[in-house]
Motif scaffolding. Structure first.
Motif, short mmCIF file in Angstrom:
data_model
loop_
_atom_site.label_atom_id
_atom_site.label_comp_id
_atom_site.label_asym_id
_atom_site.label_seq_id
_atom_site.Cartn_x
_atom_site.Cartn_y
_atom_site.Cartn_z
N SER A 183 -23.09 -1.19 -10.64
CA SER A 183 -22.40 -1.19 -9.35
C SER A 183 -20.89 -1.05 -9.55
N TRP A 184 -20.37 -1.72 -10.55
CA TRP A 184 -18.92 -1.65 -10.83
C TRP A 184 -18.52 -0.23 -11.21
N ASN A 185 -19.34 0.45 -11.99
CA ASN A 185 -18.99 1.77 -12.50
C ASN A 185 -19.40 2.92 -11.60
N ALA A 245 -4.23 3.72 -19.08
CA ALA A 245 -4.01 2.29 -18.88
C ALA A 245 -4.84 1.79 -17.69
N ALA A 246 -4.91 2.59 -16.63
CA ALA A 246 -5.71 2.20 -15.47
C ALA A 246 -7.19 2.12 -15.83
N LEU A 247 -7.66 3.08 -16.62
CA LEU A 247 -9.07 3.07 -17.03
C LEU A 247 -9.39 1.84 -17.87
N ILE A 248 -8.46 1.47 -18.77
CA ILE A 248 -8.68 0.29 -19.61
C ILE A 248 -8.70 -0.97 -18.75
N LEU A 249 -7.73 -1.11 -17.85
CA LEU A 249 -7.65 -2.30 -17.00
C LEU A 249 -8.89 -2.44 -16.13
N MET A 250 -9.37 -1.34 -15.60
CA MET A 250 -10.48 -1.39 -14.66
C MET A 250 -11.83 -1.48 -15.35
N THR A 251 -11.82 -1.37 -16.68
CA THR A 251 -13.06 -1.53 -17.44
C THR A 251 -13.23 -2.96 -17.94
N ILE A 252 -12.12 -3.68 -18.03
CA ILE A 252 -12.15 -5.03 -18.61
C ILE A 252 -13.14 -5.97 -17.92
N SER A 277 -16.03 -5.48 -16.37
CA SER A 277 -17.41 -5.20 -16.74
C SER A 277 -17.68 -5.54 -18.20
N ILE A 278 -16.66 -5.37 -19.06
CA ILE A 278 -16.81 -5.75 -20.46
C ILE A 278 -16.97 -7.25 -20.59
N ILE A 279 -16.20 -8.01 -19.81
CA ILE A 279 -16.30 -9.48 -19.84
C ILE A 279 -17.69 -9.93 -19.40
N VAL A 280 -18.20 -9.33 -18.32
CA VAL A 280 -19.55 -9.68 -17.84
C VAL A 280 -20.58 -9.37 -18.90
N TYR A 281 -20.44 -8.22 -19.55
CA TYR A 281 -21.39 -7.85 -20.61
C TYR A 281 -21.33 -8.82 -21.78
N MET A 282 -20.13 -9.23 -22.16
CA MET A 282 -19.99 -10.14 -23.31
C MET A 282 -20.65 -11.48 -23.04
N PHE A 283 -20.53 -11.98 -21.80
CA PHE A 283 -21.15 -13.27 -21.47
C PHE A 283 -22.66 -13.16 -21.37
N GLY A 284 -23.16 -11.98 -21.01
CA GLY A 284 -24.60 -11.83 -20.83
C GLY A 284 -25.30 -11.02 -21.89
N GLN A 285 -24.61 -10.74 -23.01
CA GLN A 285 -25.19 -9.83 -24.01
C GLN A 285 -26.43 -10.40 -24.68
N ASN A 286 -26.48 -11.71 -24.90
CA ASN A 286 -27.67 -12.29 -25.53
C ASN A 286 -28.89 -12.13 -24.64
N ALA A 287 -28.71 -12.44 -23.35
CA ALA A 287 -29.82 -12.27 -22.41
C ALA A 287 -30.16 -10.80 -22.24
N LEU A 288 -29.14 -9.95 -22.33
CA LEU A 288 -29.38 -8.51 -22.20
C LEU A 288 -30.25 -8.00 -23.33
N LYS A 289 -29.99 -8.45 -24.56
CA LYS A 289 -30.79 -8.03 -25.70
C LYS A 289 -32.24 -8.49 -25.56
N SER A 290 -32.43 -9.75 -25.17
CA SER A 290 -33.79 -10.27 -25.05
C SER A 290 -34.51 -9.66 -23.85
N GLY A 291 -33.74 -9.38 -22.80
CA GLY A 291 -34.36 -8.82 -21.61
C GLY A 291 -34.82 -7.38 -21.78
N LEU A 292 -34.12 -6.63 -22.66
CA LEU A 292 -34.51 -5.23 -22.88
C LEU A 292 -35.88 -5.11 -23.54
N THR A 293 -36.31 -6.17 -24.24
CA THR A 293 -37.63 -6.15 -24.85
C THR A 293 -38.63 -6.96 -24.04
#
Length: 264
Positions: free
Chosen positions: A191-193, A233-240, A242-258
């Motif tokens: 949704s963010w992207n 610079a705008a692209l980097i700022l506006m990506t941050i 979604s990167i933070i959300v991914y970092m917090f949920g990456q463990n669940a993301l890995k387990s959920g993909l399987t």
């Protein structure tokens, strides 16, 4: 041979990691050219872009979409996985078939419908289509995960007199937390992207999302080096975010993909 295989795999993964990291590193380098970190301040202070409002719009849309998709997908996955009703398979595969329909294929009817309902240039006008396009994929992930939950647990709940809604709240949701976090992270990032739906349905600059705001950093005829640096610079700022959300949920993301790969 096992050590050699391990080294080969690590070498291949390292090559792919470099391929993926190269554009990111180049973007950071480009964003620091000419004025250094001043490019980031220029983006935040840009006269035509209210950076914090743009981030709020994207965040609000992404969060609302995530919550609605989470509710609908969990309820539907529970029904398709653990309940029996007429045309169950037909309905499920019809929803899954919607994954084959890209947003660009329905742009005309989508815009006509939103305009008829009077929801263009509004949060619902963007949120509802995002829900429609994200829900089928999230339903597929959740159903596969719910299929791996033993039916014996639900049967024990039925013996205790629990209703379907109570089993959904007290059994399926707690046991499905890894997959639910997985779909929440994916839905938020998608949704963010997203660019097509906001581009189609938003004309008011006050409603712009981060993907639309980047156009203020591109020239209509030519671009100066400063504009290019500010664009990166705008692209980097506006990506941050979604990167933070991914970092917090990456463990669940890995387990959920399987999820659902092995049935109990």
């Amino acid at each position: 041979m096992r050590k050699i295989d391990k080294w080969v795999i690590q070498a291949v993964l390292a090559v792919f990691a470099l391929i993926w990291l190269y554009p990111l590193v180049q973007s950071v380098i480009k964003s620091l050219e000419i004025n250094g970190f001043g490019n980031y301040l220029a983006v935040i202070r840009h006269p035509k872009v209210n950076y914090f409002l743009v981030v709020f719009n994207s965040f609000f849309i992404a969060v609302c979409t995530t919550l609605i998709v989470g509710l609908l997908a969990t309820l539907a996955a529970y029904a398709f996985s653990k309940m029996q009703f007429k045309l169950k398979n037909v309905l499920f595969y019809s929803l899954v078939a919607c994954l084959a329909i890209p947003a660009t294929a329905v742009m005309s009817p989508l815009f006509f419908t939103a305009k008829t309902l009077g929801i263009t240039n509004s949060y619902p006008g963007v949120i509802l289509p995002l829900v429609a396009f994200n829900a089928p994929f999230m339903l597929l992930i959740l159903k596969n995960y719910f299929d791996s939950i033993p039916n014996a647990i639900l049967e024990a709940g039925m013996i205790d007199g629990a209703s379907s809604l109570r089993m959904y709240r007290t059994i399926m949701i707690p046991l499905g937390v890894p997959a639910i976090i997985n779909i929440a992270v994916l839905t938020f990032i998608y949704s963010w992207n997203d660019y097509i739906i906001p581009l189609l349905l938003i004309r008011d600059e006050k409603m712009y999302t981060v993907t639309l705001a980047t156009q203020f950093f591109t020239g209509t005829t030519s671009q100066t080096p400063e504009m290019v640096a500010q664009l990166y610079a705008a692209l980097i700022l506006m990506t941050i975010p979604s990167i933070i959300v991914y970092m917090f949920g990456q463990n669940a993301l890995k387990s959920g993909l399987t999820a659902g790969a092995v049935k109990s």
